[in-house]
Design an enzyme around this catalytic site. Sequence first.
Site, PDB file in Angstrom:
ATOM      1  N   GLY A 123       0.799  -1.227   0.000  1.00 60.66           N
ATOM      2  CA  GLY A 123       0.000   0.000   0.000  1.00 60.66           C
ATOM      3  C   GLY A 123       0.830   1.273   0.000  1.00 60.66           C
ATOM      4  N   THR A 124       0.185   2.365   0.446  1.00 64.54           N
ATOM      5  CA  THR A 124       0.849   3.669   0.459  1.00 64.54           C
ATOM      6  C   THR A 124       2.054   3.647   1.383  1.00 64.54           C
ATOM      7  OG1 THR A 124      -1.203   4.822  -0.032  1.00 64.54           O
ATOM      8  CG2 THR A 124       0.522   6.113   1.035  1.00 64.54           C
TER       9      THR A 124
ATOM     10  N   GLY B 133       1.259  23.408   2.591  1.00 65.56           N
ATOM     11  CA  GLY B 133       0.809  22.552   3.689  1.00 65.56           C
ATOM     12  C   GLY B 133       1.952  22.240   4.637  1.00 65.56           C
TER      13      GLY B 133
ATOM     14  N   ILE C 197       3.549  15.554   6.410  1.00 62.95           N
ATOM     15  CA  ILE C 197       4.190  15.283   5.117  1.00 62.95           C
ATOM     16  C   ILE C 197       4.998  16.506   4.677  1.00 62.95           C
ATOM     17  CG2 ILE C 197       3.776  14.852   2.649  1.00 62.95           C
ATOM     18  CD1 ILE C 197       1.501  13.031   3.391  1.00 62.95           C
TER      19      ILE C 197
ATOM     20  N   ASP D  19      -7.264   4.281   6.558  1.00 60.51           N
ATOM     21  CA  ASP D  19      -7.532   5.644   6.085  1.00 60.51           C
ATOM     22  C   ASP D  19      -8.871   5.812   5.376  1.00 60.51           C
ATOM     23  OD1 ASP D  19      -4.964   6.035   6.986  1.00 60.51           O
ATOM     24  OD2 ASP D  19      -4.198   6.893   5.128  1.00 60.51           O
TER      25      ASP D  19
ATOM     26  N   ALA E 122      -0.429   4.298   9.662  1.00 58.85           N
ATOM     27  CA  ALA E 122      -0.318   2.871   9.351  1.00 58.85           C
ATOM     28  C   ALA E 122      -0.584   2.019  10.597  1.00 58.85           C
ATOM     29  CB  ALA E 122       1.073   2.573   8.799  1.00 58.85           C
TER      30      ALA E 122
ATOM     31  N   HIS F 265      22.435   3.126  30.916  1.00 62.82           N
ATOM     32  CA  HIS F 265      23.299   4.269  30.674  1.00 62.82           C
ATOM     33  C   HIS F 265      24.465   3.849  29.785  1.00 62.82           C
ATOM     34  CE1 HIS F 265      25.510   7.946  31.511  1.00 62.82           C
ATOM     35  NE2 HIS F 265      26.574   7.197  31.702  1.00 62.82           N
TER      36      HIS F 265
HETATM   37  P1  NAD Z   1      -2.033  17.032   7.460  1.00 60.85           P
HETATM   38  O1  NAD Z   1      -3.504  17.114   7.578  1.00 60.85           O
HETATM   39  O2  NAD Z   1      -1.214  16.499   8.568  1.00 60.85           O
HETATM   40  O3  NAD Z   1      -1.439  18.478   7.120  1.00 60.85           O
HETATM   41  C1  NAD Z   1      -1.919  19.246   6.035  1.00 60.85           C
HETATM   42  C2  NAD Z   1      -1.604  20.697   6.318  1.00 60.85           C
HETATM   43  O4  NAD Z   1      -1.919  21.452   5.155  1.00 60.85           O
HETATM   44  C3  NAD Z   1      -2.428  21.284   7.458  1.00 60.85           C
HETATM   45  O5  NAD Z   1      -1.572  21.946   8.350  1.00 60.85           O
HETATM   46  C4  NAD Z   1      -3.389  22.229   6.759  1.00 60.85           C
HETATM   47  O6  NAD Z   1      -3.737  23.344   7.538  1.00 60.85           O
HETATM   48  C5  NAD Z   1      -2.569  22.648   5.550  1.00 60.85           C
HETATM   49  N1  NAD Z   1      -3.368  23.113   4.394  1.00 60.85           N
HETATM   50  C6  NAD Z   1      -4.516  22.582   3.931  1.00 60.85           C
HETATM   51  N2  NAD Z   1      -4.915  23.271   2.833  1.00 60.85           N
HETATM   52  C7  NAD Z   1      -3.993  24.244   2.605  1.00 60.85           C
HETATM   53  C8  NAD Z   1      -3.838  25.258   1.623  1.00 60.85           C
HETATM   54  N3  NAD Z   1      -4.722  25.405   0.629  1.00 60.85           N
HETATM   55  N4  NAD Z   1      -2.763  26.082   1.723  1.00 60.85           N
HETATM   56  C9  NAD Z   1      -1.855  25.927   2.713  1.00 60.85           C
HETATM   57  N5  NAD Z   1      -1.950  24.989   3.660  1.00 60.85           N
HETATM   58  C10 NAD Z   1      -3.009  24.140   3.606  1.00 60.85           C
HETATM   59  O7  NAD Z   1      -1.794  16.198   6.114  1.00 60.85           O
HETATM   60  P2  NAD Z   1      -0.469  15.636   5.458  1.00 60.85           P
HETATM   61  O8  NAD Z   1       0.754  16.243   6.016  1.00 60.85           O
HETATM   62  O9  NAD Z   1      -0.729  15.751   3.982  1.00 60.85           O
HETATM   63  O10 NAD Z   1      -0.504  14.116   5.892  1.00 60.85           O
HETATM   64  C11 NAD Z   1      -1.647  13.301   5.551  1.00 60.85           C
HETATM   65  C12 NAD Z   1      -1.829  12.221   6.591  1.00 60.85           C
HETATM   66  O11 NAD Z   1      -0.753  11.314   6.557  1.00 60.85           O
HETATM   67  C13 NAD Z   1      -1.929  12.764   7.996  1.00 60.85           C
HETATM   68  O12 NAD Z   1      -2.946  12.099   8.688  1.00 60.85           O
HETATM   69  C14 NAD Z   1      -0.587  12.433   8.595  1.00 60.85           C
HETATM   70  O13 NAD Z   1      -0.633  12.243   9.990  1.00 60.85           O
HETATM   71  C15 NAD Z   1      -0.226  11.157   7.850  1.00 60.85           C
HETATM   72  N6  NAD Z   1       1.241  11.027   7.813  1.00 60.85           N
HETATM   73  C16 NAD Z   1       1.886  10.659   8.937  1.00 60.85           C
HETATM   74  C17 NAD Z   1       3.268  10.566   8.925  1.00 60.85           C
HETATM   75  C18 NAD Z   1       3.980  10.165  10.182  1.00 60.85           C
HETATM   76  O14 NAD Z   1       3.344   9.645  11.082  1.00 60.85           O
HETATM   77  N7  NAD Z   1       5.268  10.394  10.316  1.00 60.85           N
HETATM   78  C19 NAD Z   1       3.980  10.888   7.788  1.00 60.85           C
HETATM   79  C20 NAD Z   1       3.286  11.285   6.678  1.00 60.85           C
HETATM   80  C21 NAD Z   1       1.910  11.352   6.698  1.00 60.85           C
END
Ligand code: NAD
Length: 441
Positions: free
Chosen positions: A38-39, A158, A162, A289, A298, A422
């Site tokens: 998957g993703t 954003g 990510i 998701d 995940a 430690h």
């Molecule tokens: P997110 O919802 O975490 O963040 C998206 C961000 O984009 C938000 O802060 C939002 O306010 C902003 N945004 C939305 N529209 C906008 C616009 N038009 N202009 C500017 N900013 C805007 O989503 P994501 O970062 O795309 O991640 C998607 C999902 O994948 C989330 O649920 C995240 O937790 C998950 N993910 C998790 C991990 C990890 O656990 N390390 C890594 C990657 C993704």
Amino acid sequence: MSYDVAIIGGGPGGYTAADETAGRGLSVVLFEADMLGGTCLNRGCIPTKALLHEAALGISDPALLRKKRDDTVSALRGGIEKLMKMRKVTVVHGLAQITGPGSVSCNGEAYEAHDIIIATGSIPSIPPLAGADLPGVYTSNDLLEGAGIMPRSLAIIGGGVIGMEFALFFAQTGAAVHVLEALDRILTPFDREIAQRVALHAKKRGIIIEASAQVQRIEGAPGEMRVSYTSKHGQPCTLFCESILIATGRRANTAGLFADGAAPELERGAIVADELGRTSIAHLWVIGDARARTVQLAHVAEAQARNVVACIAGAEPPVNEDLIPSCIYLSPEVASVGLTEDEAEAQGRAVICGKALTGANGKCLIGGSESGYAKLVCDAKTHAILGSQLVCPRASDMIAELALAINLGATAEQLAATIHPHPTISEMVGEAARAVCRAAR
Ligand code: NAD
């Protein structure tokens, strides 16, 4: 062909569900339109972390970066394929459609199952922005599969998880990175203190973050892109860059999944379910998701898989889904579980907090870590641990200890009574627990 359980989607939710189903002695067919994993495995968690790891070592050669990414992904995918074979899961490669209760069609064949589990995941959600479909505008999928891109300058729309992970990766490869976030700060699901710390570290790496930025349109061609936006102060601005990454969230991947009349209740394309994963149609379940109002991670999909399969088999759900650790792979790493101090206070709970700093930890200093901390949020009366936030190396590995402590109802005293070896970064957890004990005296 008839099975006990049909699973649609072979990501962490789907393959875990298949493994669990087979492990309970039920027959299972797993449909996957693309590749197993998957993703998360093919264009998400694993390739991102492989790239971040190499970039942190100073590697910026695109061929070497791609090789590390592809070798890691194919080794893990090979493991999942073997597991499915070992478990005697029937894997069907093709786009499956639910045609009615207990009925699935794929590659022109009809399949029957007593229960169907939907695990079709999510896809990047693109805001209705003029120019968002232009060449030169990418999503995380484009960056994590195939040739990828290596721009010298990148605008990221954003500032979520990510957006910030990619900002770090590209900054480490030498690119000029500019993050535009619509809300008043980055990483809104995380603690304000964490977001401030991340913003500070990002700034030190030359990453520009603009919060409260309203993006209006994208123009140009690959290599010469322009983003027009309004700044926090209402000023019209234009940003020039080679490429643009849109990282504004993900939405459920359910288009075409249901034949006419076969869909359960949906909410903006996501599948509505109760806390056990039951949809509005009997024996149709959803995990990961694709489920409405879920946390898109995940490990959440995997937990839901274990619980849904247990329910199908008539057993108790084994995993506590209320406590979800989350991690961000930055430098230093960020991890959080349970309540933050602000959340606890908003709930009217009196809390005592304890903190340990990276600057006083030998292993952090040896590794040259940037400044960070380990924080515990405890109930003021019982000292039960309610939450923890870590901003330090290996935070993503250490958060499991705190999740376990909270799950078992452990107190700061019990954590402090546990010897942490430690020199390790985990000593910070013991130190933060002792800080709570001291504050409580
Ligand atoms: P997110 O919802 O975490 O963040 C998206 C961000 O984009 C938000 O802060 C939002 O306010 C902003 N945004 C939305 N529209 C906008 C616009 N038009 N202009 C500017 N900013 C805007 O989503 P994501 O970062 O795309 O991640 C998607 C999902 O994948 C989330 O649920 C995240 O937790 C998950 N993910 C998790 C991990 C990890 O656990 N390390 C890594 C990657 C993704």
